[in-house]
Enzyme design. Structure first.
Site, PDB file in Angstrom:
ATOM      1  N   LYS A 176       0.850  -1.195   0.000  1.00 25.89           N
ATOM      2  CA  LYS A 176       0.000   0.000   0.000  1.00 25.89           C
ATOM      3  C   LYS A 176       0.884   1.244   0.000  1.00 25.89           C
ATOM      4  O   LYS A 176       1.931   1.271   0.657  1.00 25.89           O
ATOM      5  CB  LYS A 176      -0.895  -0.020   1.243  1.00 25.89           C
ATOM      6  N   SER A 198      -9.820   2.309   2.751  1.00 27.66           N
ATOM      7  CA  SER A 198      -8.877   2.992   1.892  1.00 27.66           C
ATOM      8  C   SER A 198      -7.910   2.045   1.171  1.00 27.66           C
ATOM      9  O   SER A 198      -7.293   2.452   0.192  1.00 27.66           O
ATOM     10  CB  SER A 198      -8.067   3.991   2.721  1.00 27.66           C
ATOM     11  N   SER A 257     -10.221   0.144   7.076  1.00 27.50           N
ATOM     12  CA  SER A 257      -9.601   0.253   5.754  1.00 27.50           C
ATOM     13  C   SER A 257      -8.962  -1.021   5.228  1.00 27.50           C
ATOM     14  O   SER A 257      -8.545  -1.060   4.072  1.00 27.50           O
ATOM     15  CB  SER A 257      -8.555   1.373   5.753  1.00 27.50           C
TER      16      SER A 257
END
Lengths: 125, 498, 494
Positions: free
Chosen positions: C79, C160, C184
Site C-alpha cells: 500500500k 482505503s 480500511s
C-alpha cells in the site's frame, strides 16, 4: 462566534444531563458551522479555500458537526478519556547519538534547498 | 523588604513580573531522536529524519532528558508527577517541521516548586524571598531561520529542531527588576549545580520570556505583555524596567495595555511589539497520540534523588555553620557550582598539607580565593573553570604562608608568577629565593640602617607618635625585599626603638 | 500446470522451497499480470526490479542449499502509505507527488528481510481517508468485480486499501499490505471477496507508515485466504523500538497455531449491530455465519455493546483531530509539492500548497479536526469523544466476560458503484459502522468472505477478538472460510 461558543457550551452541559434528549443539542447548534467559521478554521489549518469551496464545505461540515454532536447525550461523568488503547506506557530510549549526519537524505526531497539549508520565502520577523 | 515603585504622574505603580525560562536540557541526543545536540555544527547535519518530520517518522523520548527535568524539579522542592503526558502545540512556522511542537500542557512532568532568592548580597539571610515555580515541562526546541543570507529567501537550519528544553514557569511573584534578576541568577545556579542545563545564555541554552504588568499597589493585576527570548540577566532586568515604564506611560495617558508579544532590543534597551506575530493564536493542544502516558516508577525517582548534589542554599549554610565562614564568603563561594567545587578541592588539600581540620583552614582559604585568585582571574578575563592555577597549587601556596615559609605579600608575588608560568609555588619560592628569613642578625643590620636614615622620625616616635611604628616596619620589610618574617621584624624593631 | 498467479502465499512459498517452480517464474508471472492490469489502476508505481531481485535471491539461496527465508521469493503489493526506500510514496495525494523516501518502513523492511519482493505501490484513498478509493489523487481503483446484471457499472474496491484489495482479488499479487484506521483493511476485503486482518494496535510498527490517525492506524495483511493472512502478518508484526506505541510482545507462530476447531469457544453476537435498515442479505449472511461457527463447535450467544451507535461520531472527532495535526507537516518546505504564488509570503505559500495539494476529503477532515480542537471546543468534542472511546472499550471488556470472540458482518452492504455515495460524506462514513468500534478499542479483527449477494458481489463476515488474540480471530476466520467454501472470483475484463 458568540453563538458557536454558546452551542459548544450546551454540548458540554448535556454531558451531565443524560435525561436530556439529543435533539436539544442538535437544535441548539443548528447551523453552527457558518462560512465564516469554516474560513477561520481553514486559515488556522493553512488551507486557502476559494469562495466556491467555502460555499460547498460550510453546509457539509455543519452537517458532519451536527452529526457528531450526538456524543453530547452520552453520560461520561466519572469516565476518564482514553490515553492508550492497549494498556501500555511510554518506553524511554538511552541518551546515545545514533542518528543525524545525513544532510543529503534530509534535503533530498526539498522543493528548494540551497547551501545546505531549506529555502522558504523571506520571513520578516 | 525593598519595595520597588515607579513614580508616575498619578502616583506610585507596582510592577508584577513572572518569568518563563527555557533551559536546554544537558543531553547528548535530542529529546525524541538520536541526533546530536552539540552546538555549532554545519547546518542540517545534526538532523535525523524524525527532526525533519519526514512522513511516518515517530518520536521516542530520551530517558536522560526526562531524568534531568525530574532532578531539576526535585532541586526546586517541586511536586514530581509520576503520571504525565506529552501534548502537541499546533502552529505553522518554517522553524517547526512537524507543524506542531511536542510539549506538555495538561499534565506536566513537574508541578509546584519554589526558589529562594537573597536580595542582599552582603548578608544573604537578611532579605530572602520565596518565588513560586508553577511547573516545569519538557518540550522540543524549534529550528533556526536565517534571514540575512539571501535577498528574498529565508534559510532553515534544523540542527536545533528537537533539542530538549525545560520550560520553568514562575508564579507572578516578582516585584522588581532586581528580584527577577536574582531569581534568574539563582535558577541558573541551581540548574548548573544539578547539571541539567549548562546555563550558557550567550549560546541560547537559557532564555527567558518576561511577563510584565503594572498596577497601583493593592489593586487587581493589570494586563500583561510577554517579552520573548531575552537572553541575559542584565537584559531581563532592562526589559522589565523599560516595559514597566512604558506601561505606566500608556496607562497614564489614558490608553490600555494590549496583551501582546514583544521583543527586547538590547541595542536600544527597549521592548517593541512583534506585529508580525500579532495574529491570534489557537494552538489546539491535544495529547500526542504517538506517545503514551509517561509513568515514572519509584526506582527511577530514587535514582534521580540519590544523584542530586548538595544545592547552593544548603552548601552556603553549611559553609557558615560548619566551616565558620562569614556569610558573604559563603554566598560568593556557593553561587556557582564551579566555584564551590574549586573551593572544596582547595580546602581538602589545604587541610591535608597543613594537617589541620577543614574548619581551621577555611577562612584563610576562602579569603585568598575571593580576594587574591578572583582578582587575578578577573584581570586575566578568565573564569574559575579555566584558572591556570589548580586547587592543589593554591593549597600549596597557602601552606607556604601558613608555615611561615613566605609572607602574605610574597605570596601575592608568587601567585603572579604561578599564573604566568604555571610552576608550582614551592619551586618558585626556591628558584627566586623568596623564603622569608628569621635571621635576626641580618634583620638587625637593616633596622640599624633604617633608624640611622630616619633619625627625625625616630625622635618623633620616641616623643609619643606611636603610629610611626608601621612606617619602620614597612621600611625594614622593604629593605629585606619582603623576605623578613614580620613577627621577628616587629620584635626586633620594638627592642631597637626601646 | 496451474497458473502461478492462481497460487497464494503458502502455495508459492512451498512451491519455491520444493523446487516445483522458481521464484523467477513467480516474479515474471506476477509482474506480467500487473503490467497488463493498468485498467484497474490498482498500482501507482510498478517495481518489477524489486520483485525480480528478491526472486533471484531466493533462487540463488536455494541453489546453494541455504534454508529459505519465510517469504523467500513471494512477491507482494505494498500500500502506498508505506514508505519504501527510493520508491515514490504519495499516500495517494498530490501533495506528496515525487516524494522518494530515503528510508524503508519497519513493516516493509521486515517483509524484505523475510525474503519477499515488491511488485509495486498500491493505490489508495488519499491519506487513507475514504471508504471507496475515490479520494485518491491519481484516479480511483476499479474493482475487478462486476454486478451479475450484465451492466458495466464500475464498482468500488472499498477503501482505503482499495488498491490492495483489487490487486489481490484480481490475482495481480498473492497478498498485499494494508492499513486500517477505521476499517480500511476489512471493508475493502469484504467488497472484493478476500481476507484481511487488522491486528491488535501496536502489533505492527507504524514507523515509516504515513500517518493518518496515530492512535488508530494499524498495518495488517490482505490475502486470498486466512492462512495466507496468518503467514504474512507473522512477518509484518513485531516489536519496534522506533515506535513508542509498539507492543513489546513476542509474535506467536500464527500459521502453526491455525485450527478451525472452535470447540469450547464462546462467540458473541452483538445485538446493537442489528441496525435498522440493514439489507436482508447481510442479515442472512450473518445468520449463516452463526450457523457455521456453531458447526465448528462454538457456542453462540447474544451480547450487548451498548455504546456502539456512538462509535462513528467519536471516530469522526478523534481521527480528524489527529489527522489535522499529523498532516500539518505537508507544507511544501522539506518534501512534496510546493505552490508558491507570485509574491506570496511563507504563510500564503503554506495555504496555497495545502489547498492545491490536498483533495476535498482530506481538507474536509483537516478542517473538522482543526475545528474540534480549537479554543473553547476541545473539551466538548475531543475530550468527550475520548471518554466515549473509553466506554466503547469498556463495552468490549464486559462482553469478554461472556465470550471469546465476536461475529458481525464486515460492512452494511456489498460494494457500491463509484460515484454513488461520493456526494454524501456521512453516508460514506456509515460504511465503517461495524469496523470502527474495534478500531477505537485497538482490537484485532478480520474479514473473511462469506458469500455473494444476489447481484453476485462478495459479502464479508467480521471476527473481532480480545487484544493480542489474533490466533483466536484467525481460527474463527478459518472455520468460517472452510464452511463458506467461497470460490467465486471476478472474471478478467481488464
Amino acid at each position: 462566534m458568540v453563538a458557536e461558543v454558546a452551542s459548544s457550551a450546551s454540548v458540554a452541559r448535556t454531558r451531565f444531563a443524560v435525561a436530556q434528549p439529543a435533539r436539544t443539542v442538535l437544535a441548539a447548534s443548528a447551523m453552527s458551522v457558518t462560512k465564516e467559521t469554516v474560513a477561520r478554521v481553514a486559515n488556522l489549518a493553512r488551507i486557502a479555500l476559494t469562495e466556491e469551496e467555502l460555499e460547498r464545505l460550510a453546509p457539509e461540515l455543519d452537517n458532519i458537526i451536527g452529526w457528531v454532536e450526538q456524543l453530547g447525550e452520552v453520560d461520561t461523568a466519572n469516565v476518564e478519556p482514553t490515553t492508550a488503547v492497549i494498556p501500555n506506557t511510554l518506553r524511554l530510549r538511552e541518551d546515545v547519538v545514533t542518528d543525524g549526519d545525513c544532510r543529503d537524505d534530509v534535503l533530498a526531497n526539498a522543493p528548494q534547498a540551497e547551501h545546505g539549508f531549506f529555502a522558504v520565502p523571506k520571513v520578516i520577523e | 523588604m525593598s519595595s520597588y515603585r515607579i513614580q508616575g504622574a498619578t502616583g506610585e505603580w507596582e510592577v508584577v513580573i513572572g518569568l518563563e525560562v527555557h533551559a536546554q536540557v544537558t543531553s547528548k541526543a535530542k529529546l525524541f531522536s538520536g541526533a546530536s545536540t552539540a552546538f555549532g555544527a554545519e547546518p542540517n547535519t545534526q538532523v535525523s529524519l524524525v527532526d525533519a518530520a519526514m512522513p511516518g517518522m515517530l518520536p521516542v523520548p530520551n530517558r536522560e532528558c526526562i531524568r534531568q527535568a525530574v532532578r531539576t524539579g526535585m532541586a526546586l522542592n517541586a511536586v514530581i508527577n509520576k503520571w504525565s503526558r506529552f501534548d502537541r502545540k499546533n502552529y505553522f512556522y518554517a522553524d517547526l517541521p512537524q507543524g506542531y511542537q511536542i510539549s506538555q500542557l495538561y499534565h506536566p512532568l513537574v508541578g509546584e516548586g519554589v526558589i529562594e532568592v537573597s536580595l542582599d548580597e552582603k548578608d544573604p539571610e537578611a532579605e530572602i524571598k520565596q518565588i513560586g515555580v508553577e511547573r516545569i515541562h519538557v518540550e522540543q526546541d524549534a529550528g533556526k531561520l536565517m534571514h540575512d543570507q539571501h535577498p528574498t529567501r529565508s534559510y532553515v537550519d534544523l540542527n536545533r529542531s528537537g533539542v530538549a528544553l525545560m520550560e520553568i514557569v514562575s508564579r507572578p511573584d516578582m516585584r522588581s527588576p532586581a528580584e527577577a534578576g536574582a531569581y534568574l541568577t539563582k535558577l541558573r545556579s541551581i540548574l548548573r549545580y544539578v547539571g541539567s542545563c549548562d546555563g550558557n545564555m550567550d549560546q541560547g541554552s537559557m532564555r527567558a520570556d518576561v511577563n510584565v504588568s503594572v498596577r497601583k499597589p493593592g489593586e487587581e493585576l493589570g494586563t500583561r505583555t510577554e517579552t520573548k527570548n531575552v537572553n541575559s540577566v542584565r537584559f531581563v532586568m532592562a526589559a522589565i524596567e523599560h516595559e514597566a515604564m512604558r506601561q505606566v506611560d500608556v496607562l497614564e495617558s489614558g490608553s490600555k495595555i494590549v496583551q501582546e508579544t514583544r521583543l527586547f532590543d538590547p541595542d536600544k534597551g527597549e521592548t517593541r511589539s512583534m506585529r508580525s506575530k500579532e495574529e491570534a493564536h489557537d494552538y489546539r493542544y491535544f495529547p500526542d497520540p504517538d506517545l503514551l502516558p509517561l509513568v515514572l516508577d519509584d526506582a527511577f525517582l530514587d535514582e534521580c534523588r540519590a544523584t542530586l548534589p548538595e544545592l547552593p542554599d544548603a552548601k552556603r549554610r553549611r559553609y557558615e555553620t560548619d566551616l565558620g565562614l562569614p556569610a558573604y564568603n559563603a554566598a560568593v563561594l556557593t553561587a556557582e557550582a564551579e566555584t564551590a567545587r574549586w573551593f572544596e578541592a582547595l580546602l581538602a588539600e589545604s587541610a591535608r598539607i597543613q594537617k589541620k581540620g577543614e574548619a581551621e583552614v577555611a577562612k584563610a582559604a576562602s579569603n585568598w580565593l575571593i580576594s587574591e585568585l578572583f582578582g587575578a582571574l578577573n584581570r586575566l578575563g578568565k573564569d574559575i573553570e579555566h584558572s591556570p592555577v589548580s586547587p592543589e597549587q593554591g593549597a600549596e601556596l597557602l601552606g607556604l604562608v601558613a608555615d611561615g615559609t613566605i609572607s602574605g605579600s610574597i605570596a601575592k608575588q608568587v601567585l603572579e608568577i604561578m599564573l604566568e608560568t604555571g610552576d608550582a609555588p614551592g619551586k618558585i619560592v626556591e628558584d627566586k629565593g623568596l623564603k622569608q628569613t628569621s635571621d635576626t642578625g641580618a634583620i638587625e643590620a637593616e633596622i640599624a640602617k633604617v633608624l640611622e636614615a630616619n633619625q627625625d622620625k625616630v625622635a618623633e616616635y620616641r616623643g609619643g607618635k606611636d603610629k610611626l611604628f608601621g612606617f619602620f616596619v614597612g621600611q625594614t620589610m622593604k629593605a629585606m625585599q619582603g623576605k623578613a618574617n614580620p613577627q621577628v621584624v616587629n620584635e626586633l624593631l620594638k627592642k631597637a626603638l626601646g | 500446470m496451474t497458473e502461478l498467479t492462481d497460487l497464494g502465499v503458502r502455495a508459492l512459498r512451498d512451491g519455491i522451497r520444493g523446487g516445483e517452480f522458481s521464484a523467477r517464474e513467480v516474479a515474471d508471472a506476477y509482474t506480467d499480470q500487473v503490467s497488463r492490469a493498468k485498467e484497474l489502476n490498482a498500482f501507482l508505481v510498478e517495481t518489477p526490479d524489486h520483485a525480480l531481485a528478491a526472486a533471484k535471491a531466493a533462487d540463488d539461496a536455494r541453489a546453494k542449499g541455504d534454508t529459505l527465508a519465510p517469504l523467500a521469493g513471494v512477491p507482494l503489493g505494498i500500500k502506498d502509505l508505506f514508505c519504501t526506500k527510493g520508491v515514490e510514496a504519495t499516500a495517494g495525494s498530490h501533495i506528496l507527488e515525487g516524494f522518494k523516501p530515503p528510508y524503508e518502513s519497519s513493516v516493509s523492511q521486515r517483509l524484505w528481510d523475510a525474503g519477499a519482493g515488491m511488485l509495486g505501490k498500491l493505490n489508495m484513498d488519499q491519506f487513507a481517508m475514504g471508504s471507496s478509493n475515490e479520494t485518491s489523487a491519481f484516479g480511483n481503483v476499479k474493482s475487478p468485480w462486476r454486478r451479475s446484471d450484465g451492466g458495466n457499472a464500475v464498482l468500488t474496491p472499498g477503501g482505503s486499501s482499495g488498491g490492495s484489495s483489487a490487486a489481490v482479488a484480481a490475482r495481480l499479487c498473492p497478498a498485499a499490505t494494508g492499513t486500517d484506521t477505521g476499517g480500511s483493511i476489512r471493508q475493502p476485503a469484504s467488497f472484493t471477496g478476500i481476507s484481511g486482518i487488522k491486528p491488535t494496535y501496536g502489533r505492527c510498527s507504524r514507523w515509516g507508515v504515513i500517518a493518518f490517525a496515530s492512535s488508530l492506524d494499524q498495518a495488517g495483511a490482505m490475502a486470498r485466504d486466512v492462512t495466507d493472512c496468518a503467514i504474512l502478518l507473522e512477518q509484518m508484526a513485531g516489536f519496534d523500538p522506533k515506535d513508542a506505541t509498539s507492543l513489546d510482545a513476542p509474535v506467536p507462530n500464527w500459521e502453526a497455531g491455525l485450527s478451525s476447531d472452535l470447540k469450547g469457544k464462546r462467540i458473541g453476537v452483538p445485538k446493537e449491530y442489528r441496525m435498522d435498515g440493514m439489507p436482508a442479505e447481510i442479515e442472512a449472511l450473518w445468520q449463516q455465519g452463526i450457523d457455521w461457527v456453531k458447526d465448528a463447535g462454538a457456542e453462540v450467544l447474544e451480547v450487548s455493546l451498548p455504546h456502539t451507535k456512538y462509535a462513528l461520531p467519536a471516530y469522526y472527532i478523534i481521527a480528524p483531530a489527529e489527522a489535522s495535526s499529523n498532516l500539518a507537516r505537508y507544507d511544501g518546505v522539506r518534501y512534496g509539492q510546493r505552490d508558491l504564488p507570485d509574491g506570496a509570503n511563507l504563510q500564503e505559500m503554506y495555504a496555497a500548497t495545502r489547498d492545491h495539494g490536498f483533495g476535498d476529503e482530506v481538507k474536509r477532515r483537516v478542517i473538522i479536526g482543526t475545528y474540534v480542537l480549537s479554543a473553547g471546543f476541545y473539551d466538548a468534542y475531543y475530550t468527550q469523544a475520548q471518554k466515549v472511546r473509553t466506554l466503547i472499550a469498556r463495552d468490549f471488556d464486559m462482553a469478554w466476560q461472556d465470550c471469546d470472540l465476536l461475529l458481525t458482518p464486515t460492512a452494511p452492504s456489498a460494494a457500491f458503484g463509484l460515484g454513488e455515495k461520493s456526494d454524501d460524506p456521512i453516508a460514506m462514513y456509515l460504511n465503517d459502522v461495524f469496523t470502527v468500534p474495534s478500531s477505537l478499542a485497538g482490537l484485532p479483527a478480520m474479514s473473511v468472505p462469506g458469500g455473494l449477494d444476489k447481484q453476485g458481489l462478495p459479502l464479508g463476515l467480521q471476527v473481532i477478538g480480545k487484544a493480542m488474540d489474533e490466533q483466536g480471530v484467525l481460527n474463527a476466520g478459518l472455520a468460517l472460510e472452510e464452511r463458506a467454501g467461497f470460490r467465486a472470483r471476478p472474471e478478467a475484463w481488464w
